[in-house]
Design an enzyme around this catalytic site. Structure first.
Site, PDB file in Angstrom:
ATOM      1  N   LYS A 194       0.587  -1.200   0.002  1.00  0.00           N
ATOM      2  CA  LYS A 194      -0.041  -0.145   0.180  1.00  0.00           C
ATOM      3  C   LYS A 194       0.599   1.404  -0.252  1.00  0.00           C
ATOM      4  O   LYS A 194       1.127   1.514   0.984  1.00  0.00           O
ATOM      5  CB  LYS A 194      -0.948   0.170   1.211  1.00  0.00           C
ATOM      6  CG  LYS A 194      -1.722   1.496   1.086  1.00  0.00           C
ATOM      7  CD  LYS A 194      -2.429   1.578   2.347  1.00  0.00           C
ATOM      8  CE  LYS A 194      -2.201   3.254   3.159  1.00  0.00           C
ATOM      9  NZ  LYS A 194      -1.991   4.036   2.172  1.00  0.00           N
ATOM     10  N   GLU A 233       3.450   7.520  15.499  1.00  0.00           N
ATOM     11  CA  GLU A 233       2.191   7.155  15.901  1.00  0.00           C
ATOM     12  C   GLU A 233       1.067   6.666  15.028  1.00  0.00           C
ATOM     13  O   GLU A 233       1.158   6.030  15.554  1.00  0.00           O
ATOM     14  CB  GLU A 233       1.468   8.555  15.452  1.00  0.00           C
ATOM     15  CG  GLU A 233       0.566   9.177  15.988  1.00  0.00           C
ATOM     16  CD  GLU A 233      -0.243  10.695  15.591  1.00  0.00           C
ATOM     17  OE1 GLU A 233       0.265  10.954  14.747  1.00  0.00           O
ATOM     18  OE2 GLU A 233      -1.292  10.590  15.146  1.00  0.00           O
ATOM     19  N   GLU A 255       9.330   0.395  10.166  1.00  0.00           N
ATOM     20  CA  GLU A 255      11.205   1.982  10.599  1.00  0.00           C
ATOM     21  C   GLU A 255      10.353   3.091  10.613  1.00  0.00           C
ATOM     22  O   GLU A 255       9.278   3.720  10.033  1.00  0.00           O
ATOM     23  CB  GLU A 255      11.452   1.625   8.636  1.00  0.00           C
ATOM     24  CG  GLU A 255      13.300   2.493   9.045  1.00  0.00           C
ATOM     25  CD  GLU A 255      12.788   4.066   8.311  1.00  0.00           C
ATOM     26  OE1 GLU A 255      13.434   4.660   9.331  1.00  0.00           O
ATOM     27  OE2 GLU A 255      12.802   3.724   7.213  1.00  0.00           O
ATOM     28  N   CYS A 300      13.650  10.521   7.285  1.00  0.00           N
ATOM     29  CA  CYS A 300      13.530   9.872   9.062  1.00  0.00           C
ATOM     30  C   CYS A 300      14.680  10.361   9.580  1.00  0.00           C
ATOM     31  O   CYS A 300      15.011  10.644  11.057  1.00  0.00           O
ATOM     32  CB  CYS A 300      12.838   8.871   9.163  1.00  0.00           C
ATOM     33  SG  CYS A 300      13.028   7.214   8.092  1.00  0.00           S
ATOM     34  N   GLU A 344       9.703  15.089  15.911  1.00  0.00           N
ATOM     35  CA  GLU A 344      10.421  15.606  14.393  1.00  0.00           C
ATOM     36  C   GLU A 344       9.607  16.096  13.899  1.00  0.00           C
ATOM     37  O   GLU A 344       7.840  16.092  13.653  1.00  0.00           O
ATOM     38  CB  GLU A 344      10.111  13.749  14.691  1.00  0.00           C
ATOM     39  CG  GLU A 344      10.359  13.492  12.772  1.00  0.00           C
ATOM     40  CD  GLU A 344       9.999  11.979  12.720  1.00  0.00           C
ATOM     41  OE1 GLU A 344       9.026  11.571  12.205  1.00  0.00           O
ATOM     42  OE2 GLU A 344      11.237  11.658  11.509  1.00  0.00           O
TER      43      GLU A 344
END
Ligand code: ADP
Length: 501
Positions: free
Chosen positions: A198, A254, A273, A307, A404
């Site tokens: 997806k 989250e 990850e 990230c 972040e």
């Protein structure tokens, strides 16, 4: 939209975005069961780029059934490992043949400069598939001498086999759409799994084009199914599906938590990850020229939408002003603009949502007392552009240092000693990556060993290779992508024990 900024788009790209895109299920391109479609936007203009079939629970269910049949009964399950490896290699060749097309699609859908898609995203994806093609024939078990104290005198032959984990759901983000598809698909295919991928709703196009090449390469039907759609619907249905053996996810921490909760039903395996807030440490004995350029690229590459972005910059006090000034100068040299414009070195953020999120952090930084050395604002009114930003006077209590941001915003903080920096660098709930800049090799390795992070770069940053494992400690995730470690995500170990006498 066949040409823009003097760039003549590949006719196949123009055609590809002009027609509504479908789902790939069991080797066929099909409409969503609901008949619904959604729009994907060009982040440089905010205008609609393409229409895509909107997969949901029923489509996920169809795709899982196809993947299950392909895994249990299809020709895929009977193929030799050499044949499997050759198919993966062939896919790499096909992507390479269509490299320009993929680069253009990626730039249109995600916004990143075409020069970057061309130099990084596409070749890294090709290389990943080639690396994993080699592994298909090298996933081995071992023979194990055993003693068994309660059967004295008995002789056994014991060995392990590594088998594919089964039907795998893979949910990927929008920051490196093609490359993230490669990171996930490559090892799963090498291991012999079947897949439901997806892509992110913001950037489904390159994965869908990849689906066409997967069919062209000759992968049997049902081995790779691609279901674009939204996270809360298609993504959630995939993570929760009872006939999926494993879910692999890259995205926010989250949503990572939601994936873990959804996986509880059938206790499917999970690899994650997730986010990061990576420390990048510059000592005064570093090659400062190199460190300044490296630290700027650590945060500004891909508009900070990495990230592992080096978003917490720690600089030894004596050189703090000099390094901050150098990075601010680098930021000022960045040309923010549409990704197709050859002059652009930083494109727009991916979406309006990200634009609002990053601008929200910029406001929070200044209201909490951080000072902006350069940048700090949205650029223009159209598209989702933000200035590369350097903040100082930031503390560990501020949101801009703790959370972040996923944008081109770095907070620079001075430090006095190696002891202090060890503690500060690890003072985060994340543990994805870290950078160290020094000419003192002993100091570099000592600090690297104390970093609670999955990747440590010394005198470099953002260096990726198909052979190097990547993933996080702490809340940055479970498991590793790339390298042979990635195969652990997609294999089960079976122990076989035979009594000989
Ligand atoms: P970001 O916040 O950076 O957009 P997300 O973690 O929201 O990243 O998205 C990464 C991927 O996870 C996307 O493919 C998205 O559709 C998917 N996703 C979002 N929410 C969920 C969910 N509740 N369950 C499963 N997948 C989800």
């Amino acid at each position: 939209m066949s040409s823009a900024f003097g760039v003549q788009l590949d006719q196949r790209v123009t055609d590809f975005v002009a027609r509504p895109r479908k789902l790939l299920v069991n080797g066929e391109w099909v409409e969503a069961a609901s008949g619904k479609t959604f729009e994907t936007y060009n982040p440089a203009t905010g205008e609609v780029l393409a229409n895509v079939a909107e997969g949901d629970k029923e489509d996920i269910d169809r795709a899982v059934r196809a993947a299950r049949a392909a895994f249990d009964k299809g020709p895929w399950s009977r193929m030799t490992v050499s044949e499997r490896g050759r198919l993966i290699w062939k896919l790499a060749d096909l992507i390479e043949e269509h490299a320009q097309e993929f680069a253009e699609l990626e730039t249109l859908d995600n916004g990143k400069p075409l020069t970057v898609s061309r130099a990084a995203d596409v070749p890294l994806a090709v290389d990943l598939f080639r690396y994993m093609a080699g592994w298909a024939s090298k996933i081995e078990g071992s023979t194990i001498p055993i003693s068994v104290p309660y059967t004295p005198g008995a002789v056994y032959h014991a060995y392990t086999i590594r088998e594919p984990v089964g039907v795998v759901g893979q949910i990927i983000p929008w920051n490196f759409p093609l490359l993230m598809a490669a990171w996930k698909l490559g090892p799963a295919l090498a291991a012999g799994c079947t897949i439901i991928l997806k892509p992110a709703e913001q950037t489904p196009l390159s994965a869908l084009r990849l689906g066409e090449l997967i069919v062209e390469a000759g992968f049997p039907e049902g081995v790779v199914n691609i279901v674009p759609g939204f996270g809360e619907t298609a993504g959630a249905a995939l993570a929760a599906h009872d006939d999926v053996d494993k879910v692999a996810f890259t995205g926010s921490t989250e949503v990572g938590r939601l994936i873990v909760q959804a996986a509880v039903g059938n206790l499917k395996k999970v690899s994650l990850e997730l986010g990061g807030k990576s420390p990048n440490v510059v000592f005064k004995d570093a090659d400062l020229d190199l460190a300044v350029k490296g630290a700027a690229s650590a945060i500004f590459f891909n508009h900070g939408q990495c990230c592992c972005a080096g978003s917490r910059l720690y600089v030894e006090r004596d050189v703090f002003d000099q390094v901050v000034e150098g990075i601010a100068d680098q930021a000022k040299k960045i040309t923010v603009g549409p990704g197709l414009d050859p002059a652009t070195t930083m494109g727009p953020l991916v979406s309006e949502e990200q634009l609002n999120r990053v601008c929200g952090y910029l406001e929070s930084g200044s209201s909490e007392g951080a000072r902006t050395v350069t940048g700090g604002k949205r650029v223009g009114e159209k598209g989702y552009f933000v200035e590369p930003t350097v903040l100082v006077d930031a503390t560990h209590e501020m949101k801009v240092v703790k959370e972040e941001i996923f944008g081109p915003v770095v907070a620079a903080i001075p430090f006095e000693s190696a002891d202090e920096i060890r503690e500060k660098a690890n003072d985060s709930s994340y543990g994805l990556a870290a950078g160290i800049w020094t000419k003192d090799i002993g100091k570099a390795h000592a600090l690297a060993s104390s970093m609670r992070a999955g990747t440590v770069w010394i005198n470099c940053y953002n260096i990726f290779d198909a052979a190097l494992p990547f993933g996080g400690y702490k809340e940055s995730g479970w498991g590793r992508d790339m390298g042979h470690d990635a195969l652990e995500n997609y294999t089960e170990t079976k122990a076989v024990c035979a009594r000989l006498s």
